[in-house]
Write an enzyme that holds these catalytic residues in place. Structure first.
Site, PDB file in Angstrom:
ATOM      1  N   ASP A 224      -8.188  -1.576   1.032  1.00  0.00           N
ATOM      2  CA  ASP A 224      -7.906  -1.403   2.460  1.00  0.00           C
ATOM      3  C   ASP A 224      -9.101  -1.793   3.314  1.00  0.00           C
ATOM      4  OD1 ASP A 224      -5.374  -0.479   1.909  1.00  0.00           O
ATOM      5  OD2 ASP A 224      -5.923   1.640   2.024  1.00  0.00           O
TER       6      ASP A 224
ATOM      7  N   ASP B  26      -7.574   1.584  -4.141  1.00  0.00           N
ATOM      8  CA  ASP B  26      -6.726   1.520  -2.954  1.00  0.00           C
ATOM      9  C   ASP B  26      -7.567   1.537  -1.683  1.00  0.00           C
ATOM     10  OD1 ASP B  26      -4.058   1.713  -1.624  1.00  0.00           O
ATOM     11  OD2 ASP B  26      -4.826   3.653  -0.991  1.00  0.00           O
TER      12      ASP B  26
ATOM     13  N   ASP C  92       0.825  -1.209   0.000  1.00  0.00           N
ATOM     14  CA  ASP C  92       0.000   0.000   0.000  1.00  0.00           C
ATOM     15  C   ASP C  92       0.862   1.264   0.000  1.00  0.00           C
ATOM     16  OD1 ASP C  92      -2.285   1.545   0.080  1.00  0.00           O
ATOM     17  OD2 ASP C  92      -2.417   1.519   2.257  1.00  0.00           O
TER      18      ASP C  92
ATOM     19  N   ARG D  94       2.822   8.878  -8.137  1.00  0.00           N
ATOM     20  CA  ARG D  94       3.429  10.213  -8.210  1.00  0.00           C
ATOM     21  C   ARG D  94       4.682  10.216  -9.091  1.00  0.00           C
ATOM     22  NH1 ARG D  94       1.511   9.995  -2.855  1.00  0.00           N
ATOM     23  NH2 ARG D  94       3.465   9.076  -2.109  1.00  0.00           N
TER      24      ARG D  94
ATOM     25  N   ASP E  15       2.165   1.909  -4.020  1.00  0.00           N
ATOM     26  CA  ASP E  15       1.329   2.329  -5.145  1.00  0.00           C
ATOM     27  C   ASP E  15       1.229   3.850  -5.236  1.00  0.00           C
ATOM     28  OD1 ASP E  15      -0.234   2.693  -2.928  1.00  0.00           O
ATOM     29  OD2 ASP E  15      -1.874   1.391  -3.567  1.00  0.00           O
ATOM     30  N   GLY E  16       1.164   4.509  -4.076  1.00  0.00           N
ATOM     31  CA  GLY E  16       1.116   5.969  -4.087  1.00  0.00           C
ATOM     32  C   GLY E  16       2.398   6.584  -4.619  1.00  0.00           C
TER      33      GLY E  16
END
Length: 261
Positions: free
Chosen positions: A102, A98, A77, A85, A80-81
Site C-alpha cells: 500500500d 499488505d 487489497d 480470515r 487478501d484480508g
C-alpha cells in the site's frame, strides 16, 4: 510503580520473543503443506505488486492501461484480508506485505504527481512523509505493546483509529483516498468537459469527469490524512509511555538490588 510494567505485557501473545536465527531456520524448513510464502492471501499480495509495477510502467504514456491496472491492484487489497480470515491463513508476513505494498504503490503515484504538478510538489512530498512515518510509528508501537496486528486498536487508545480500522471503513477510506490521487493523475490527460463528453448541462457540465471525481473523493483524502496525523501522535505517545514504564521498572529493580546489597 508496579502498574507500569504490567501494562507492557497485558496484550502479549503466547510467544513473546522468537530468536531471529530460529525464525530463519523455520522459514527455510517450510513444507509445501504449510508454506507461509504460498498462502493464498500472500499470493494475492504478490499479484498486487506485479499489477502495480506494470501500472507504473504505463503511467507516463498510457493513462488507460495505468489506471485499470492500478485500480485492480488496489481493489485486490480488499480480497487478501477476506481470504486470510476465510482460509485461516492470517500471518504477520502477510500483514506487513499488505502494508508495504500500500505504502509503496501510493508513494509511487504521488512521486509522479510531484512532476505533473510541480507547484504542489512540496505538498505531495509532505503526504508521502506523513504516510510513511505514521504507519512506521504505528507498526512499531503495536509491536512493543504486544498487539497481534497493527489494525487492532483499543477504543481507550483512540476511538478514531478503532473506527478507522474497522474493515469496511478501512476499505472505503483507502479506496476514496486512492481515487482522489488517481483523479489528479487523470486530470492531466482528460480535458473534455462533461458538457461535451456526456452532454451534461448546468454547473457540472463545466467540469471534466476526473475533476468531478476529485471533488467527491477529496474530503475522504483529507480525512485519511487527518487519521495519519492522529495515528502518528498516538503512536508517539504509546512509545514514550513504554519508555517511561521501562525506565520506571529499571529504577525499581535498581532499588531492589540496592536493598539486597
Amino acid at each position: 510503580m508496579s502498574n507500569g510494567p504490567a501494562t507492557l505485557t497485558r496484550r502479549r501473545g503466547s510467544i513473546d520473543v522468537v530468536d531471529a536465527k530460529v525464525a530463519v531456520d523455520l522459514a527455510t524448513a517450510q513444507t509445501y503443506s504449510e508454506n507461509v510464502f504460498l498462502f493464498v492471501p500472500n499470493l494475492i499480495g504478490y499479484t498486487r505488486i506485479i499489477l502495480a509495477a506494470v501500472s507504473l510502467h504505463y503511467m507516463s504514456f498510457h493513462p488507460k492501461y495505468c489506471t485499470v491496472l492500478y485500480c485492480i491492484s488496489c481493489l485486490l487489497d480488499a480480497f487478501d484480508g477476506h481470504a486470510a480470515r476465510a482460509l485461516g491463513q492470517a500471518s504477520k508476513f502477510g500483514a506487513v506485505l499488505d502494508m508495504v505494498t500500500d505504502r509503496c504503490t501510493t508513494t509511487s503515484l504521488l512521486c509522479y504527481l510531484t512532476s505533473a504538478y510541480p507547484d504542489w510538489a512540496l505538498g505531495f512530498q509532505f503526504l508521502i512523509a506523513l504516510d510513511f512515518s505514521s504507519h512506521y510509528m504505528h507498526m512499531n508501537s503495536s509491536l512493543v505493546t504486544g498487539s497481534k496486528s497493527h489494525k487492532q486498536v483499543d477504543s481507550d487508545v483512540s476511538r478514531l483509529l478503532r473506527a478507522y480500522y474497522n474493515p469496511t471503513t478501512l476499505f472505503l477510506v483507502c479506496a476514496g483516498n486512492e481515487l482522489f490521487y488517481i483523479s489528479l493523475y487523470l486530470m492531466k490527460w482528460v480535458n473534455t468537459p462533461l458538457s461535451v463528453s456526456f452532454g451534461v448541462t448546468g454547473f457540472l457540465g463545466a467540469f471534466t469527469w476526473p475533476e468531478l471525481m476529485a471533488w467527491v473523493s477529496g474530503p475522504i483524502c483529507l480525512y485519511k490524512n487527518i487519521v495519519n496525523v492522529v495515528q502518528l501522535w498516538k503512536a508517539s505517545k504509546v512509545l514514550v509511555g513504554v519508555d517511561l514504564a521501562e525506565r520506571a521498572k529499571a529504577r525499581e529493580e535498581e532499588m531492589m538490588r540496592g536493598k539486597q546489597d
